[in-house]
Scaffold this motif. Structure first.
Motif: not given
Lengths: 202, 297
Positions: A76, A63, A42-48, A70, A61, A73
């Motif tokens: 950090p 996801n 399962k592909h996921t991307k993270e964005y600020h 999804i 962040i 959080e």
């Protein structure tokens, strides 16, 4: 012939190395035992992004999988919150969803995902693109500023240059960096704005 | 007589058998291998590596320059360890007796070539030859190379690794030895991405949304994938340089305790295969996938 080759030849002749030794020989499995196929991924991307609740401006962040958030959080690496979030920020993921009576989550249909414009005296919104919106905002700021600019005032019989307008109020943002707010402030002063404020109220 | 306390790595290895499908079958072999290495170094303590001037090291890290420590190891020590490992290999599976013998034989050749001191590149060359000559597959060679070399480096560089101000370091490769990491951890307390050098075990925090290999920070190019049912391990990838690293989500690990990323790496080699099949290569340069595994899809 060297000893090395003789011994290696012995092993090879013995058939011990007929198939090259791999980690599978010690039980490592890289595919599913049930299907013999690679595992499903399962592909996921993270964005600020920045928390929209209060003036602290915590880093988040998000996801995103298949175009849907999804999880959200604390970032950090963000200097303000260093990975932590308050209870409101922790639940910001829910801004994307609404829940039916049975608690099932659906994408929030009221969430704005594009530029909406309601023309004067119109009863409906039109979808516009960002280029149009930014050009329109810039044009209206300039029109208002040019129309309302006060160049001089009389102070005790003396003419004083002020170059200011009372017609525009600028509300800055605690979600921007200090450097960004510095630039906004310089821009406001250059335009002659004197009503400048921002949203930090903590 | 009191029961001997299990080492920390043993607990994590047991945890991995629950977290990663199929790892239970390979766990006895890796347990035997870790015990072999532990016993080896108990009877033969290693000398610490060259002293590190911490003040100079700080300046170096500030300027983004790794200390690039490359140890000169005692050849006999390395050969003896490789031979001990070959015994474990042979005992793990009768089919491996031949390949284990080849390893012993190649190791002996090291003494003839460099009787006093060798560096990690010599051992790497040895493993590459095992693969090139068709005796070993790449994954087994990578395992023996990383296991043997990291055992020495982690022990020799324990002190500087602990004393180094890694908070000053923002690069993607190791501040101490310069190797590129293969794995890392999302820390349980704050979610920070902490990379760990596979060779010397140095840990440092690296920006979450940034490629450690090419430095790309463009969010659209970066992402990760997880394997269904084994979400503890993320494969972070960069679509600019097409490289990947594996990140263990420490927040998903139950029971606390130390996280041994090298064990998690071995337990999640299926992720490496998936990454290769998705078109990514390991940024660490460590090849954990064999050619025929890539072919059967």
């Amino acid at each position: 012939m060297s000893i090395e080759l003789t011994r290696r030849g012995f092993f090879k002749l013995g058939g011990a190395t007929a198939a090259a030794a791999a980690l599978t020989a010690v039980g490592v499995r890289k595919v599913s035992a049930a299907t013999g196929e690679p595992f499903r991924i399962k592909h996921t991307k993270e964005y600020h992004t920045i928390c929209t609740y209060c003036g602290v401006g915590c880093g988040i962040i998000c996801n995103v999988r298949d175009g849907k958030i999804i999880n959200a959080e604390g970032d950090p690496d963000h200097p303000i919150n260093e990975g932590t979030l308050c209870s409101k920020g922790s639940s910001i993921f829910n801004a994307s969803y609404v829940y039916d009576e049975k608690g099932k989550a659906e994408l929030n249909p009221s969430r704005m995902t594009e530029v909406l414009y309601r023309a004067p005296k119109s009863d409906r919104y039109e979808v516009k693109d960002w280029d149009w919106a930014l050009t329109e905002i810039a044009k209206r700021i300039k029109d208002t500023r040019d129309r309302t600019l006060v160049q001089t005032v009389n102070v005790g019989g003396r003419t004083v240059t002020v170059n200011r307008t009372n017609a525009i109020n600028w509300l800055g943002s605690a979600w921007c960096t200090g450097e960004e707010n510095y630039l906004f402030h310089k821009m406001c002063r250059a335009m002659g704005l004197i009503n400048i404020d921002h949203c930090a109220r903590l | 007589m009191g029961k001997r306390q299990l080492p920390e790595w043993h607990k994590d290895l047991k945890r991995c058998t629950r977290l990663y499908e199929g790892f239970a079958d390979a766990a006895p072999f890796f347990t035997a291998m870790y015990e072999c290495v532990q016993t080896f170094f108990e009877s033969r303590p290693v000398n610490p590596g060259p002293p590190v001037n911490l003040e100079e090291a700080e300046d170096s890290l500030r300027s983004g320059t790794s200390l690039q420590l490359d140890l000169q190891l005692d050849t006999q020590d390395v050969v003896d360890l490789l031979q001990s490992m070959s015994v474990v290999l042979a005992e793990a599976n009768p089919d491996l007796k031949g390949p284990a013998g080849v390893l012993r034989e190649y190791a002996e050749q090291l003494i003839m070539d460099s009787p006093e001191r060798i560096c990690k590149q010599n051992v790497r060359d040895l493993c590459d030859r095992l693969v090139a000559d068709g005796d070993w597959e790449q994954d087994l060679a990578t395992f023996v190379y990383t296991m043997a070399m990291s055992s020495f480096y982690k022990r020799c560089l324990q002190q500087p690794a602990a004393a180094l101000q890694t908070g000053l370091w923002t690069e993607g490769h190791c501040p101490l030895c310069g190797e590129k990491p293969h794995t890392g951890v999302l820390r349980a307390d704050d979610g920070a991405k902490e990379l760990e050098c596979w060779l010397c075990g140095t840990k440092w925090v690296h920006t979450r949304i940034k490629c450690p290999y090419c430095g790309n920070e463009e969010q659209e190019d970066l992402g990760y994938f997880t394997v269904e049912g084994q979400e503890t391990c993320r494969v972070n990838f960069c679509q600019k340089c097409h490289q990947y690293c594996k990140i263990i989500d420490g927040r998903k690990l139950k029971g606390g305790g130390q996280v041994f990323v090298d064990i998690h790496n071995l337990a999640s080699l299926s992720h490496d295969l998936a990454a290769r099949q998705e078109g990514f290569t390991p940024g660490s340069g460590l090849q954990w996938v064999n050619a025929e595994e890539m072919a059967c899809r």
